[in-house]
Design a protein around this motif. Structure first.
Motif, PDB file in Angstrom:
ATOM      1  N   THR A 277       0.842  -1.200   0.000  1.00 24.16           N
ATOM      2  CA  THR A 277       0.000   0.000   0.000  1.00 24.16           C
ATOM      3  C   THR A 277       0.876   1.249   0.000  1.00 24.16           C
ATOM      4  O   THR A 277       2.083   1.162   0.195  1.00 24.16           O
ATOM      5  CB  THR A 277      -0.968  -0.022   1.210  1.00 24.16           C
ATOM      6  N   ASP A 278       0.243   2.418  -0.215  1.00 21.11           N
ATOM      7  CA  ASP A 278       0.985   3.676  -0.265  1.00 21.11           C
ATOM      8  C   ASP A 278       1.435   4.052   1.148  1.00 21.11           C
ATOM      9  O   ASP A 278       0.683   3.880   2.116  1.00 21.11           O
ATOM     10  CB  ASP A 278       0.078   4.772  -0.843  1.00 21.11           C
ATOM     11  N   ASN A 279       2.646   4.598   1.277  1.00 20.59           N
ATOM     12  CA  ASN A 279       3.183   4.927   2.598  1.00 20.59           C
ATOM     13  C   ASN A 279       2.482   6.153   3.192  1.00 20.59           C
ATOM     14  O   ASN A 279       2.212   6.208   4.381  1.00 20.59           O
ATOM     15  CB  ASN A 279       4.700   5.168   2.484  1.00 20.59           C
ATOM     16  N   THR A 280       2.168   7.148   2.347  1.00 18.10           N
ATOM     17  CA  THR A 280       1.544   8.388   2.839  1.00 18.10           C
ATOM     18  C   THR A 280       0.063   8.195   3.145  1.00 18.10           C
ATOM     19  O   THR A 280      -0.440   8.653   4.168  1.00 18.10           O
ATOM     20  CB  THR A 280       1.693   9.511   1.770  1.00 18.10           C
ATOM     21  N   HIS A 281      -0.655   7.523   2.235  1.00 18.83           N
ATOM     22  CA  HIS A 281      -2.095   7.282   2.442  1.00 18.83           C
ATOM     23  C   HIS A 281      -2.343   5.770   2.421  1.00 18.83           C
ATOM     24  O   HIS A 281      -2.824   5.222   1.429  1.00 18.83           O
ATOM     25  CB  HIS A 281      -2.922   7.943   1.335  1.00 18.83           C
ATOM     26  N   PRO A 282      -1.993   5.068   3.519  1.00 17.05           N
ATOM     27  CA  PRO A 282      -2.165   3.604   3.501  1.00 17.05           C
ATOM     28  C   PRO A 282      -3.634   3.210   3.592  1.00 17.05           C
ATOM     29  O   PRO A 282      -4.465   3.975   4.095  1.00 17.05           O
ATOM     30  CB  PRO A 282      -1.397   3.148   4.755  1.00 17.05           C
ATOM     31  N   CYS A 283      -3.944   2.006   3.086  1.00 20.15           N
ATOM     32  CA  CYS A 283      -5.321   1.516   3.221  1.00 20.15           C
ATOM     33  C   CYS A 283      -5.523   1.052   4.669  1.00 20.15           C
ATOM     34  O   CYS A 283      -4.558   0.647   5.328  1.00 20.15           O
ATOM     35  CB  CYS A 283      -5.595   0.386   2.226  1.00 20.15           C
ATOM     36  N   PRO A 284      -6.752   1.108   5.195  1.00 29.94           N
ATOM     37  CA  PRO A 284      -6.964   0.833   6.630  1.00 29.94           C
ATOM     38  C   PRO A 284      -6.642  -0.601   7.048  1.00 29.94           C
ATOM     39  O   PRO A 284      -6.135  -0.839   8.132  1.00 29.94           O
ATOM     40  CB  PRO A 284      -8.450   1.154   6.843  1.00 29.94           C
ATOM     41  N   GLU A 285      -6.957  -1.571   6.192  1.00 28.36           N
ATOM     42  CA  GLU A 285      -6.674  -2.966   6.583  1.00 28.36           C
ATOM     43  C   GLU A 285      -6.136  -3.743   5.386  1.00 28.36           C
ATOM     44  O   GLU A 285      -6.431  -3.399   4.238  1.00 28.36           O
ATOM     45  CB  GLU A 285      -7.911  -3.664   7.184  1.00 28.36           C
ATOM     46  N   PRO A 286      -5.316  -4.778   5.648  1.00 25.68           N
ATOM     47  CA  PRO A 286      -4.765  -5.548   4.520  1.00 25.68           C
ATOM     48  C   PRO A 286      -5.842  -6.339   3.795  1.00 25.68           C
ATOM     49  O   PRO A 286      -6.928  -6.584   4.336  1.00 25.68           O
ATOM     50  CB  PRO A 286      -3.757  -6.497   5.187  1.00 25.68           C
TER      51      PRO A 286
END
Length: 599
Positions: A277-286
């Motif tokens: 996922t993106d480091n700045t705007h990560p997704c909430p759960e895998p």
């Protein structure tokens, strides 16, 4: 190209039903490869895959196809293995798709692994496109196969597309069916980057190359990304797709299947099944992960030259990136030196790993006899997990031993049912029920100990049924069994490398066979050497290696007989003393010969 024009699909089938040949034809029909690059088994990149005629690794490839509706579609294909040992490869590939082409050999019909792979696809809610392959063969029976589809797999027979991958018949219809029947990927409305890592390889120059399926968002060169399992961040160096060679692209968007090269240097950073996922705007759960693969078979792998230990450790680390089901940990043996205890999914998997170590990393290795995991309850209530005979406790401290069981589905022509039933009983198994599939074939559901099917069950099944039998198995828990540790004693010394865990009924036969093999490979000593197989303190088999005889009377010429007698008595005393204190030095190649002949 918009996501609505993307189709992700996989090809699943029983081993040798023509998956790789079909993928070759699809590449040609979509002009993904030029005439110059054309060759058979194009997606089978390993020499080993070409030689054995099997697919070991799943191979992704991106194609563009202009459909009859005038639109150009992006098709992402994942060719998968068919052998039961590589079903984890199939499961991982299916998680990256929305549809699957189910191939059935029109001459052989539905086989055991056809059923198993279909269940894997249905678990992922994939759209199934049935294809009846090899219709050009004289033995092909299309109508019978359509009926089997309905009776066994509950798929409407009229949905099946008749084809011949070798002759190129029905290829256009298959591509149209993929476009029409397989749904387009659905992107998450928040547009955050979610990419599932379904495979990885190690490149000497570029580090770890992760194979990904992008579910939402996009990934491009220079972007900072992180892996959710390890929480480590990386800078993306390159992204691209497979055509089937790795081809760089500006970015990968939702629905794409391709590769990501970040600055991952070590083997243990890449976790298959992880979410990128993106480091700045990560997704909430895998993303929902793949289930952890549990090894079923264990074996020790040792370098023949002990100085190769570190090189072997590095080679295994690189192989593990590429093969999530392979596990290893260090161990040492007095006979074979330092090595590794390795876990595999089955015997073919073990053979492939050893062959890859030899070919890809030039490692010269020897493996010990394969074993499985036993659960042991001691008399003091302690529970043990034993995967190595050297950790098996003393017989008098054991309350119960439980061995792993497998449920085996065997598909055979009806006339061989008696032979297979006697084979199952010989392997300490039982036939739970029999099901008639059609006029000629039956499916047996058997319960067998995993240790019994390890070495030669599949080979015996093939020879009993003249090659027409097929099998698939799944883990079925544990049950109590009368298992004992059998040790081999040479001149009174137990040799740990030859210790095995066997069923008490079979221990005597196995002990005799192993003692006879050892007698052939251990060189003669100056005294009689006893080779004994024993359980606890009880000896169950014995062979003797006769002593070398030195002619001590050769220097006597003429004279009194008492001189010769005196020398012979002295030799006799020496042999008696040597037998009491002498040690048998077993050469390294004797271990190697016995272990190799035991495989």
């Amino acid at each position: 190209m918009p996501t609505s024009l993307t189709r992700n699909f996989s090809i699943i089938a029983h081993i040798d039903h023509g998956k790789t040949t079909l993928s070759d034809r699809l590449l040609e029909a979509t002009q993904t490869i030029s005439q110059r690059e054309k060759q058979d088994q194009l997606l089978d990149a390993m020499d080993l895959e070409r030689e054995k005629g099997i697919t070991i690794k799943a191979h992704p490839v991106a194609m563009e196809y202009k459909a009859k509706d005038g639109k150009t579609y992006k098709l992402n294909l994942l060719d998968t293995p068919g052998h039961v040992d590589f079903s984890y490869e199939v499961a991982r590939s299916l998680a990256a798709c929305e549809g699957a082409i189910l191939m059935i050999d029109a001459a052989q019909g539905v086989e055991a692994q056809t059923v198993a792979n279909l269940h894997l696809a249905l678990e992922q809610n994939l759209t199934i496109i049935p294809v009846l392959n090899k219709i050009d063969l004289p033995a092909a029976d299309v109508e019978k196969c359509r009926k089997q589809l309905e009776d066994i797999l509950a798929i409407p027979g009229e949905d099946a597309i008749p084809a011949s991958a070798k002759q190129g018949i029905g290829i256009e219809e298959i591509l149209e069916a993929v476009v029409q029947r397989v749904p387009a990927p659905v992107e998450n409305p928040d547009k955050l980057l979610r990419a599932s890592v379904f495979d990885s390889i190690y490149d000497t120059y570029r580090g770890v190359v992760s194979y990904v399926r992008v579910f939402s968002g996009s990934v491009k060169k220079g972007q900072r990304v992180k892996l959710m399992a390890t929480n480590k961040t990386y800078e993306v160096k390159e992204v691209g797709v497979f055509t089937p060679k790795m081809t760089a692209r500006d970015k990968l968007v939702a629905g794409d299947v391709g590769y990501v090269i970040a600055n991952m240097k070590s083997a243990d950073e890449a976790k298959i099944g992880d979410t990128l996922t993106d480091n700045t705007h990560p997704c909430p759960e895998p993303l929902p992960g793949y289930k952890e693969i549990q090894p079923m078979v264990f074996s020790g792998i040792y370098p023949i030259d002990t100085s190769d230990y570190e090189a072997l450790k590095t080679a295994m680390g690189k192989l593990q990136i590429n093969d999530a089901a392979f596990t290893y940990m260090s161990e040492s043996s007095t006979a074979l030196g330092f090595g590794f205890r390795c876990g595999f999914l089955g015997l073919l998997h073990m053979e492939i790993i050893q062959e890859r170590l030899r070919r890809e990393f030039n490692m010269d290795v020897i493996s010990t006899y394969p074993s499985v995991i036993y659960q042991v309850t001691k008399t003091n209530g302690e529970e043990l997990i034993v995967d190595n005979p050297s950790f098996f406790p003393d017989q008098q401290t054991i309350q119960e031993v439980r061995e792993p069981l497998v449920k085996v589905f065997v598909m055979i022509p009806g006339e061989y049912i008696g032979d297979i039933m006697s084979l199952v009983m010989e392997k300490r198994g039982e036939v739970e029920h029999t099901e008639t599939i059609d006029d000629t074939r039956v499916m047996l559901t058997c319960l067998l100990p995993l240790a019994e099917i390890l070495v030669d069950f599949n080979d015996r099944l093939k020879s009993c049924t003249r090659g027409y039998g097929s099998m698939d198995y799944e883990h079925a828990g544990y049950r109590a069994a009368n298992m004992v540790k059998m040790e081999m004693m040479i001149a009174g010394e137990p040799i740990e490398a030859f210790a095995t865990i066997v069923h008490r009924e079979k221990a005597e036969g196995y002990g005799r066979a192993l003692a006879a093999r050892l007698k052939d490979v251990i060189p003669n000593q100056l005294f009689v050497v006893a080779i004994q197989a024993c359980i606890g303190g009880k000896i169950i088999a014995r062979e003797s290696i006769s002593a070398m005889r030195k002619d001590v009377t050769a220097k006597c010429y003429g004279g009194d007989i008492s001189r010769k007698r005196k020398l012979l008595e002295k030799q006799k005393e020496g042999k008696k003393k040597m037998k009491a204190i002498g040690k048998v030095n077993i050469p390294q190649d004797a271990f190697i010969k016995v272990l190799k002949s035991g495989d």
